[in-house]
Design an enzyme around this catalytic site. Structure first.
Site, PDB file in Angstrom:
ATOM      1  N   SER A 157      -6.036 -15.196 -19.828  1.00 42.87           N
ATOM      2  CA  SER A 157      -4.807 -15.990 -19.840  1.00 42.87           C
ATOM      3  C   SER A 157      -4.862 -17.101 -18.806  1.00 42.87           C
ATOM      4  CB  SER A 157      -3.616 -15.074 -19.532  1.00 42.87           C
ATOM      5  OG  SER A 157      -2.456 -15.824 -19.233  1.00 42.87           O
TER       6      SER A 157
ATOM      7  N   TYR B 123       1.015  -9.325 -14.484  1.00 42.06           N
ATOM      8  CA  TYR B 123       0.336  -9.670 -15.737  1.00 42.06           C
ATOM      9  C   TYR B 123      -0.919 -10.486 -15.446  1.00 42.06           C
ATOM     10  CZ  TYR B 123      -0.677 -12.149 -20.079  1.00 42.06           C
ATOM     11  OH  TYR B 123      -1.312 -12.685 -21.168  1.00 42.06           O
TER      12      TYR B 123
END
Length: 335
Positions: free
Chosen positions: A127, A152
């Site tokens: 990501s 995350y």
């Protein structure tokens, strides 16, 4: 080839599986169909895949170690595209354990499955959030990513480190793909394009964080899928020019690679909202709010390495992608 796609009921998973099926690959898709967002949308995505003779779906959680071990032993995949994960920056602040179970425990289960069953290549979703507190733009794979600002992001950085370990210890070719704000038809309801379109069409105000002073490298789903499949087809190799003294984070002396997949064209959030307003033909009522915890003010992908590796870089114009998304959204929700 016989390919495992994890997270097959997800936004990127469904779109990737469809492209693989269209070119003649055999696809096994797994997903736990959790209720992080509406399960009916995940089921509708699966319905796009299930008519294909070369597709099989197995409901399975990647954190289920015995289940994943059996899956790999039974199926003997050629390659694996690992897209399943607990997504969302803000949700990770409230529910950290969900990210440990899926993004750490689940990822090591996938690595072990690949290691023990002679998988030729593992491609996995990282990501843009790994860039965290970095402020130098555009974000480059050559930059350090040691300052995450959400759990995350930390789990995605951990995935890259874990993949490198398996590439080093076991010679498993791994490629990590850092996705930049993916949008388009069949997208995720927790992401801004979905939230904005739904609010505008239903005469609700939209929340605009950091008072609209945000930039995102919005990347259209078809470009993401193209990048995923091209990188899967080119198996990761050691970089012959790698110099351990310099320790370039982008490559290694083992079969490990990491690439940005972004549009290389950051867009002001208010301009993106404007594109949605144009696509819908209606103005939004905006609530300007402060920055949320875990968010970053800007993302911007340097895609030179991806282009050099597979001859491709995303380029779909924002208005074109947004118009396709709005058309799909109206049709899906019958608005």
């Amino acid at each position: 080839m016989k390919i495992l796609v994890t997270g097959a009921a997800g936004f990127i998973g469904m779109s990737t599986a469809l492209r693989l099926l269209a070119r003649g690959d055999e696809v096994v898709g797994i997903d736990n169909l959790n209720d992080y967002y509406e399960v009916s949308l995940k089921e509708a995505r699966l319905a796009q895949l299930q008519p294909h003779a070369n597709f099989r779906f197995i409901k399975l959680d990647i954190a289920d170690r015995p289940g994943i071990e059996k899956l790999f032993a039974d199926e003997k995949f050629d390659r694996v595209i690992h897209l399943a994960a607990q997504a969302g920056v803000r949700y990770s602040i409230k529910n950290p354990h969900a990210y440990v179970d899926s993004n750490l425990v689940g990822f090591v289960n996938i690595l072990e499955g690949c290691r023990h069953n002679k998988v030729q290549h593992l491609v996995y979703a990282s990501s843009s959030s790994v860039y965290g507190g970095n402020t130098r733009m555009p974000f480059s794979e050559h930059d350090s990513v040691d300052h995450p600002v959400s759990l995350y992001a930390a789990t995605k950085k951990a995935n890259e480190l874990m993949a490198h370990t398996y590439s080093h210890l076991y010679g498993l070719p791994t490629t990590g793909l850092r996705f930049f704000t993916v949008y388009g038809p069949w997208g995720r309801p927790d992401m801004s394009p979905f939230l904005f379109a739904g609010a505008i069409l239903n005469d609700r105000a939209i929340d605009v964080f950091n008072h609209g002073n945000m930039q995102r490298d919005f990347t259209y789903i078809d470009d993401i899928v193209e990048g995923v499949i091209r990188t899967m087809d080119r198996v990761a190799e050691p970089n012959p020019g790698y110099v351990p003294d310099e320790a370039d984070p982008a490559t290694s002396n083992v079969p490990y690679r990491v690439f940005n997949i972004g549009n290389n064209d950051p867009v002001q959030l208010l301009d993106f909202i404007g594109a949605i307003e144009t696509g819908i033909g209606k103005k939004a009522e905006k609530r300007l709010l402060p920055m949320q915890d875990g968010d970053v003010p800007a993302t911007y992908a340097d895609t030179a390495l991806l282009n050099e590796w597979v001859g491709f870089a995303p380029s779909t114009p924002i208005q074109e992608g947004v118009n396709r998304f709005v058309t799909w959204y109206r049709d899906y929700y019958k608005l």
